[in-house]
Design a protein around this motif. Structure first.
Motif, PDB file in Angstrom:
ATOM      1  N   GLN A  71       0.818  -1.219   0.000  1.00 31.67           N
ATOM      2  CA  GLN A  71       0.000   0.000   0.000  1.00 31.67           C
ATOM      3  C   GLN A  71       0.852   1.269   0.000  1.00 31.67           C
ATOM      4  O   GLN A  71       0.348   2.368  -0.286  1.00 31.67           O
ATOM      5  CB  GLN A  71      -0.936   0.007   1.216  1.00 31.67           C
ATOM      6  N   HIS A  72       2.142   1.141   0.300  1.00 32.00           N
ATOM      7  CA  HIS A  72       3.034   2.300   0.324  1.00 32.00           C
ATOM      8  C   HIS A  72       3.791   2.484  -0.988  1.00 32.00           C
ATOM      9  O   HIS A  72       4.510   3.474  -1.139  1.00 32.00           O
ATOM     10  CB  HIS A  72       4.042   2.165   1.468  1.00 32.00           C
ATOM     11  N   LEU A  73       3.662   1.559  -1.924  1.00 36.40           N
ATOM     12  CA  LEU A  73       4.379   1.657  -3.186  1.00 36.40           C
ATOM     13  C   LEU A  73       3.621   2.555  -4.152  1.00 36.40           C
ATOM     14  O   LEU A  73       2.395   2.643  -4.121  1.00 36.40           O
ATOM     15  CB  LEU A  73       4.574   0.271  -3.799  1.00 36.40           C
ATOM     16  N   THR A  74       4.379   3.220  -5.007  1.00 31.41           N
ATOM     17  CA  THR A  74       3.781   4.091  -6.025  1.00 31.41           C
ATOM     18  C   THR A  74       4.339   3.698  -7.392  1.00 31.41           C
ATOM     19  O   THR A  74       5.213   2.825  -7.504  1.00 31.41           O
ATOM     20  CB  THR A  74       4.105   5.571  -5.749  1.00 31.41           C
ATOM     21  N   SER A  75       3.880   4.369  -8.410  1.00 31.61           N
ATOM     22  CA  SER A  75       4.379   4.083  -9.758  1.00 31.61           C
ATOM     23  C   SER A  75       5.836   4.491  -9.912  1.00 31.61           C
ATOM     24  O   SER A  75       6.503   4.085 -10.878  1.00 31.61           O
ATOM     25  CB  SER A  75       3.520   4.820 -10.799  1.00 31.61           C
ATOM     26  N   GLN A  76       6.369   5.280  -8.961  1.00 29.03           N
ATOM     27  CA  GLN A  76       7.771   5.705  -9.007  1.00 29.03           C
ATOM     28  C   GLN A  76       8.692   4.804  -8.174  1.00 29.03           C
ATOM     29  O   GLN A  76       9.908   4.969  -8.189  1.00 29.03           O
ATOM     30  CB  GLN A  76       7.909   7.152  -8.490  1.00 29.03           C
ATOM     31  N   THR A  77       8.118   3.850  -7.453  1.00 28.86           N
ATOM     32  CA  THR A  77       8.942   2.988  -6.600  1.00 28.86           C
ATOM     33  C   THR A  77       9.809   2.070  -7.459  1.00 28.86           C
ATOM     34  O   THR A  77       9.296   1.269  -8.240  1.00 28.86           O
ATOM     35  CB  THR A  77       8.070   2.135  -5.655  1.00 28.86           C
ATOM     36  N   ARG A  78      11.112   2.196  -7.283  1.00 20.66           N
ATOM     37  CA  ARG A  78      12.054   1.388  -8.062  1.00 20.66           C
ATOM     38  C   ARG A  78      12.857   0.427  -7.188  1.00 20.66           C
ATOM     39  O   ARG A  78      13.532  -0.460  -7.716  1.00 20.66           O
ATOM     40  CB  ARG A  78      13.033   2.301  -8.821  1.00 20.66           C
ATOM     41  N   MET A  79      12.772   0.621  -5.862  1.00 17.38           N
ATOM     42  CA  MET A  79      13.567  -0.226  -4.986  1.00 17.38           C
ATOM     43  C   MET A  79      12.888  -0.356  -3.629  1.00 17.38           C
ATOM     44  O   MET A  79      12.325   0.605  -3.107  1.00 17.38           O
ATOM     45  CB  MET A  79      14.981   0.354  -4.810  1.00 17.38           C
ATOM     46  N   ILE A  80      12.934  -1.573  -3.075  1.00 22.89           N
ATOM     47  CA  ILE A  80      12.531  -1.819  -1.689  1.00 22.89           C
ATOM     48  C   ILE A  80      13.806  -2.170  -0.931  1.00 22.89           C
ATOM     49  O   ILE A  80      14.570  -3.043  -1.351  1.00 22.89           O
ATOM     50  CB  ILE A  80      11.502  -2.958  -1.595  1.00 22.89           C
ATOM     51  N   TRP A  81      14.031  -1.471   0.173  1.00 22.19           N
ATOM     52  CA  TRP A  81      15.282  -1.606   0.924  1.00 22.19           C
ATOM     53  C   TRP A  81      14.974  -2.117   2.320  1.00 22.19           C
ATOM     54  O   TRP A  81      14.236  -1.472   3.066  1.00 22.19           O
ATOM     55  CB  TRP A  81      15.982  -0.253   1.011  1.00 22.19           C
ATOM     56  N   ILE A  82      15.542  -3.262   2.674  1.00 23.18           N
ATOM     57  CA  ILE A  82      15.291  -3.778   4.018  1.00 23.18           C
ATOM     58  C   ILE A  82      16.573  -4.252   4.691  1.00 23.18           C
ATOM     59  O   ILE A  82      17.542  -4.629   4.033  1.00 23.18           O
ATOM     60  CB  ILE A  82      14.242  -4.921   4.026  1.00 23.18           C
ATOM     61  N   GLU A  83      16.548  -4.179   6.001  1.00 23.01           N
ATOM     62  CA  GLU A  83      17.497  -4.883   6.857  1.00 23.01           C
ATOM     63  C   GLU A  83      16.686  -5.928   7.611  1.00 23.01           C
ATOM     64  O   GLU A  83      15.563  -5.648   8.024  1.00 23.01           O
ATOM     65  CB  GLU A  83      18.131  -3.944   7.890  1.00 23.01           C
ATOM     66  N   THR A  84      17.225  -7.093   7.775  1.00 19.81           N
ATOM     67  CA  THR A  84      16.588  -8.096   8.627  1.00 19.81           C
ATOM     68  C   THR A  84      17.627  -9.096   9.089  1.00 19.81           C
ATOM     69  O   THR A  84      18.287  -9.703   8.256  1.00 19.81           O
ATOM     70  CB  THR A  84      15.405  -8.795   7.922  1.00 19.81           C
TER      71      THR A  84
END
Length: 386
Positions: A136-149
């Protein structure tokens, strides 16, 4: 003859994969090729090496080893973890958006917001504990998801496989900072990640004697983009640093086993201590997303954060200033135990209101549990807590 590295057990792979005896001398350890350039027989007639910013045999050996132990195809090394992050974000262009976890290393937050945001790349920081809410937080401009886990410093667990499906659906890259887990505990590429990042300064080096960064990928085109950035921007590690990380990798499995054993003992000690309030460690069965951690990790690591029931800076400082085996210092992942105060040290670059909103209390204490005798470590903490 060493068997095919794809058939090796992990402990064997950490020692043998990606490296081989030096063909000119038979040296079992990769030599340190301390050179800036290479002699050519004629213009363009060389032995695969022209200039050391572009290629170095010691660095090549490490890059091959890193690719093998993370089950990728290409390793790309940098002079620090931050230099590696810099290269990853340079894959993007102005107008692109990165959706990142809201609990992450302060240096990552700083380079995102202070270096790249003014250049037109947008960053959104969200709680990713429930992967189902990320989309729900992604948009048409989202090119990367960045996570630490696990995340730094609250040890939150994020479902890598679920994030990979979301990223693929939206044609975004999934980048995982795997520093806290190390390749011994977790291999994000196997779970669908596009990019794996390490501050090799930490568990990969393992001896607090090198600053280094690494990226591992499995896609050829992505690898070539990153090699281009590595060469063009020049933030490369020296051969001595590469040698130290290569040496560290050979003992990663035995070190991580002890880190995990000691971490479990200290986490349970802290939870049972009358003066300790919250203990953040993913090995507890009631830890949020413990089941996901158990599924995607081989163990729960040696990183622990905690607060005191007397939730004041004065009480926290009393502990931070009175340990003897736990040294008060930034960094993590070395053989020696470290104690730190994220709010004033590793995460000071994140505005206080953002830290508090994300659950990072001013009094939070972070431990990097080393491989010393655990009874001595527990005694040290017990005396400091009082």
């Amino acid at each position: 003859m060493v068997k095919n590295q794809s058939d090796m057990k992990l402990g064997t792979k950490l020692i043998h994969a990606g490296v081989s005896p030096d063909p000119s001398t038979g040296a079992i350890m990769t030599p340190i090729f301390q050179t800036s350039t290479y002699v050519q027989a004629a213009p363009g007639d060389h032995k695969g090496y022209e200039y050391a910013r572009t290629q170095n045999p010691t660095r090549d050996a490490l890059q091959n080893a890193l690719a093998a132990i993370e089950n990728g195809t290409h390793g790309i090394c940098f002079g620090s973890g931050m230099a590696a992050i810099d290269a990853i974000v340079k894959l993007l262009k102005p107008g692109d958006e990165v959706v990142a976890t809201n609990d992450l290393y302060g240096g990552t937050y700083r380079i995102f917001t202070k270096v790249f945001q003014p250049l037109g790349i947008h960053f959104r920081f969200i709680d990713m504990s429930d992967a189902a809410t990320i989309e729900q937080h992604l948009t048409s401009q989202t090119r990367m998801i960045w996570i630490e886990t696990p995340t730094n410093p609250l040890l939150k667990i994020i479902d890598i496989a679920a994030c990979a499906k979301i990223a693929a659906k939206h044609k975004a890259l999934l980048a995982i900072d795997n520093t806290f887990a190390s390749p011994y505990l977790q291999n994000p590429i196997d779970l669908g990640a596009d990019i794996v990042l390490h501050s090799a300064t930490k568990y990969l080096g393992g001896h607090s004697d090198v600053v280094h960064g690494a990226i591992i990928v499995k896609d050829e085109a992505l690898a070539q983009q990153l090699y281009f950035l590595q060469n063009s921007c020049g933030a490369v590690p020296g051969p001595q640093d590469c040698f130290l990380v290569l040496r560290g990798i050979k003992t990663l499995h035995v070190r991580m086993q002890r880190h995990c054993e000691n971490g479990a003992a200290i986490a349970h000690f802290l939870r049972n201590h009358p003066k300790v309030d919250k203990v953040y460690w993913p090995g507890f069965t009631d830890h949020p997303n413990h089941k996901i951690a158990a599924k995607q990790m081989r163990g729960f690591g040696g990183m622990i954060s905690f607060t005191l029931k007397n939730d004041s800076m004065e009480a926290a400082n009393q502990v931070l200033s009175n340990t003897h085996l736990f040294s008060l210092a930034e960094s993590l992942g070395g053989v020696e135990s470290l104690i730190g105060h994220p709010a004033s040290m590793t995460h000071a670059s994140i505005p206080r209101e953002e830290r508090i909103k994300n659950g990072l209390a001013d009094s939070l204490i972070r431990l990097s549990v080393g491989i010393e005798d655990v009874d001595d470590l527990i005694e040290d903490l017990n005396k400091a807590i009082g």
